[in-house]
Design a protein around this motif. Structure first.
Motif, mmCIF file in Angstrom:
data_model
loop_
_atom_site.group_PDB
_atom_site.id
_atom_site.type_symbol
_atom_site.label_atom_id
_atom_site.label_comp_id
_atom_site.label_asym_id
_atom_site.label_seq_id
_atom_site.Cartn_x
_atom_site.Cartn_y
_atom_site.Cartn_z
ATOM 1 N N VAL A 19 0.843 -1.200 0.000
ATOM 2 C CA VAL A 19 0.000 0.000 0.000
ATOM 3 C C VAL A 19 0.878 1.250 0.000
ATOM 4 O O VAL A 19 0.636 2.203 -0.746
ATOM 5 N N ALA A 20 1.924 1.249 0.830
ATOM 6 C CA ALA A 20 2.827 2.403 0.882
ATOM 7 C C ALA A 20 3.510 2.632 -0.463
ATOM 8 O O ALA A 20 3.622 3.769 -0.931
ATOM 9 N N TYR A 60 3.128 6.162 -2.465
ATOM 10 C CA TYR A 60 4.253 7.081 -2.694
ATOM 11 C C TYR A 60 4.614 7.154 -4.175
ATOM 12 O O TYR A 60 5.040 8.219 -4.657
ATOM 13 N N GLU A 61 4.428 6.069 -4.916
ATOM 14 C CA GLU A 61 4.651 6.147 -6.364
ATOM 15 C C GLU A 61 3.597 7.034 -7.022
ATOM 16 O O GLU A 61 3.901 7.771 -7.966
ATOM 17 N N ALA A 62 2.363 6.992 -6.523
ATOM 18 C CA ALA A 62 1.325 7.872 -7.061
ATOM 19 C C ALA A 62 1.679 9.343 -6.809
ATOM 20 O O ALA A 62 1.445 10.207 -7.671
ATOM 21 N N LEU A 63 2.259 9.628 -5.663
ATOM 22 C CA LEU A 63 2.694 11.002 -5.379
ATOM 23 C C LEU A 63 3.821 11.444 -6.314
ATOM 24 O O LEU A 63 4.064 12.639 -6.478
ATOM 25 N N ARG A 84 -3.074 10.539 -10.252
ATOM 26 C CA ARG A 84 -2.634 9.193 -9.863
ATOM 27 C C ARG A 84 -3.148 8.816 -8.474
ATOM 28 O O ARG A 84 -3.563 7.681 -8.244
ATOM 29 N N VAL A 85 -3.113 9.775 -7.542
ATOM 30 C CA VAL A 85 -3.599 9.474 -6.190
ATOM 31 C C VAL A 85 -5.107 9.222 -6.221
ATOM 32 O O VAL A 85 -5.603 8.288 -5.577
ATOM 33 N N ARG A 86 -5.847 10.034 -6.973
ATOM 34 C CA ARG A 86 -7.308 9.824 -7.081
ATOM 35 C C ARG A 86 -7.624 8.437 -7.631
ATOM 36 O O ARG A 86 -8.584 7.796 -7.206
ATOM 37 N N ALA A 87 -6.810 7.977 -8.567
ATOM 38 C CA ALA A 87 -7.051 6.659 -9.173
ATOM 39 C C ALA A 87 -6.930 5.540 -8.137
ATOM 40 O O ALA A 87 -7.537 4.467 -8.295
ATOM 41 N N THR A 126 -8.848 1.369 -5.996
ATOM 42 C CA THR A 126 -7.894 0.264 -6.072
ATOM 43 C C THR A 126 -7.944 -0.599 -4.823
ATOM 44 O O THR A 126 -8.188 -0.100 -3.717
ATOM 45 N N ASP A 127 -7.705 -1.904 -4.993
ATOM 46 C CA ASP A 127 -7.656 -2.811 -3.848
ATOM 47 C C ASP A 127 -6.650 -2.309 -2.823
ATOM 48 O O ASP A 127 -5.544 -1.905 -3.177
ATOM 49 N N GLY A 128 -7.046 -2.370 -1.574
ATOM 50 C CA GLY A 128 -6.151 -1.957 -0.501
ATOM 51 C C GLY A 128 -6.347 -0.523 -0.060
ATOM 52 O O GLY A 128 -5.817 -0.107 0.965
ATOM 53 N N PHE A 129 -7.126 0.265 -0.820
ATOM 54 C CA PHE A 129 -7.293 1.681 -0.493
ATOM 55 C C PHE A 129 -8.729 2.082 -0.147
ATOM 56 O O PHE A 129 -8.945 3.151 0.420
ATOM 57 N N GLN A 130 -9.732 1.217 -0.468
ATOM 58 C CA GLN A 130 -11.123 1.642 -0.281
ATOM 59 C C GLN A 130 -11.472 1.966 1.165
ATOM 60 O O GLN A 130 -12.227 2.885 1.432
ATOM 61 N N ASP A 131 -10.948 1.225 2.102
ATOM 62 C CA ASP A 131 -11.301 1.432 3.512
ATOM 63 C C ASP A 131 -10.214 2.180 4.282
ATOM 64 O O ASP A 131 -10.086 2.028 5.491
#
Length: 298
Positions: free
Chosen positions: A21-22, A26-29, A92-95, A99-104
């Motif tokens: 997840v990290a 951080y890659e999205a940032l 990228r962050v909005r996308a 994504t799995d792992g980010f919904q909750d």
């Protein structure tokens, strides 16, 4: 001779629950993973040419099993080349929201006229801004370049703010000025900046905040300084040198000789230099320019 003062605010170390997840966040940032490190070790994400985020997870460090994710006690400013680069990070962050792992998680993005504010999956707050030409140059390869940072789409870590208890920001600034020899500046009522980085391009901002107790949460900031011996000796004389049991395999400096052996020492109590009264806590990993990981140009 190396100049004195705060040469670089180099990395923040924040525990996470999941390396995967990290990494995605951080890659999205716009950061890029330090590929010299295997994935079963603590993730180091290059944030421009000079700065990083270190995000240990329980999967790669037994010491933090069950301790949860850490939140920085303030805002983390990330600088971008231009508005297009910043907008790319926001997209990228909005996308990730789908994504799995980010919904909750606590992931959230909000744009404003100055850039964007991003809350990371574990609650850390990032302020995304376009760098001024001067900061872009000073935090870029002209000041040094870490191997493997070329693919980073961020200029660097520009500033971090630290929430401190009411009535402590000015005394804290005096500590950084008198004990460490750093430059400081009053930004407003209850708000002081510790100035540093290449060409004065970075800040640690002490911001008085109601309801905070000033206690550290196990997070730390790593800095490079010029007056390594002087700072160590002034901290030692005040009984402020700290050895973190978690990182004894990296450094455990209690004497100046040991500090030079490791090119590193630590402290975490910030005191009023006039009275010795403790104001707040923040672990600092303090490195000399001789440290093996120093990205600054020699």
């Amino acid at each position: 001779a190396t100049e004195a003062g705060l040469l670089l605010l180099e990395h923040l170390n924040l525990n996470v629950l999941s390396t995967e997840v990290a990494l995605a966040f951080y890659e999205a940032l716009g950061c890029c993973r330090d590929a010299r490190r295997p994935m079963n070790k603590t993730l180091h994400s290059n944030c421009g040419a000079l700065t990083q985020f270190h995000t240990p997870s329980p999967a790669n460090e037994a010491f933090i099993q069950g301790s949860g994710a850490q939140r920085w006690r303030g805002d983390i400013e990330l600088l971008y080349e231009d508005a297009t680069s910043l907008a790319g990070a926001v997209t990228r962050v909005r996308a990730l929201l789908a994504t799995d792992g980010f919904q909750d998680t606590l992931l959230h993005v909000e744009e404003d006229e100055s850039g964007a504010n991003v809350t990371g999956p574990y609650g850390n707050r990032f302020v995304l801004r376009v760098a001024t030409p001067s900061r872009r140059e000073k935090l870029g390869p002209a000041s040094g370049e870490r191997p493997g940072s070329l693919d980073s789409r961020v200029v660097g870590l520009g500033a971090v703010s630290l929430q401190v208890p009411a009535g402590t920001a000015e005394g804290g600034a005096r500590f950084y000025e008198e004990v460490l020899g750093f430059s400081t500046c009053e930004l407003g009522p209850g708000k002081w900046a510790v100035m540093g980085g290449p060409g004065g391009s970075q800040q640690l901002v002490l911001e008085e905040t109601d309801g905070v107790d000033g206690k550290e949460l196990g997070e730390h900031v790593a800095i490079y300084i010029g007056d390594f011996s002087g700072c160590f000796e002034r901290l030692l004389a005040r009984g402020l040198i700290f050895v973190n049991p978690r990182f004894e395999h990296l450094d455990k400096s209690t004497t100046l000789e040991e500090a030079w052996h490791y090119n590193c020492f630590r402290f975490k109590d910030i005191i009023d230099p006039a009275t010795g009264h403790k104001l707040f806590e923040l672990e600092h990993e303090v490195r000399s320019t001789g440290h093996k990981s120093c990205p600054l140009a020699k």
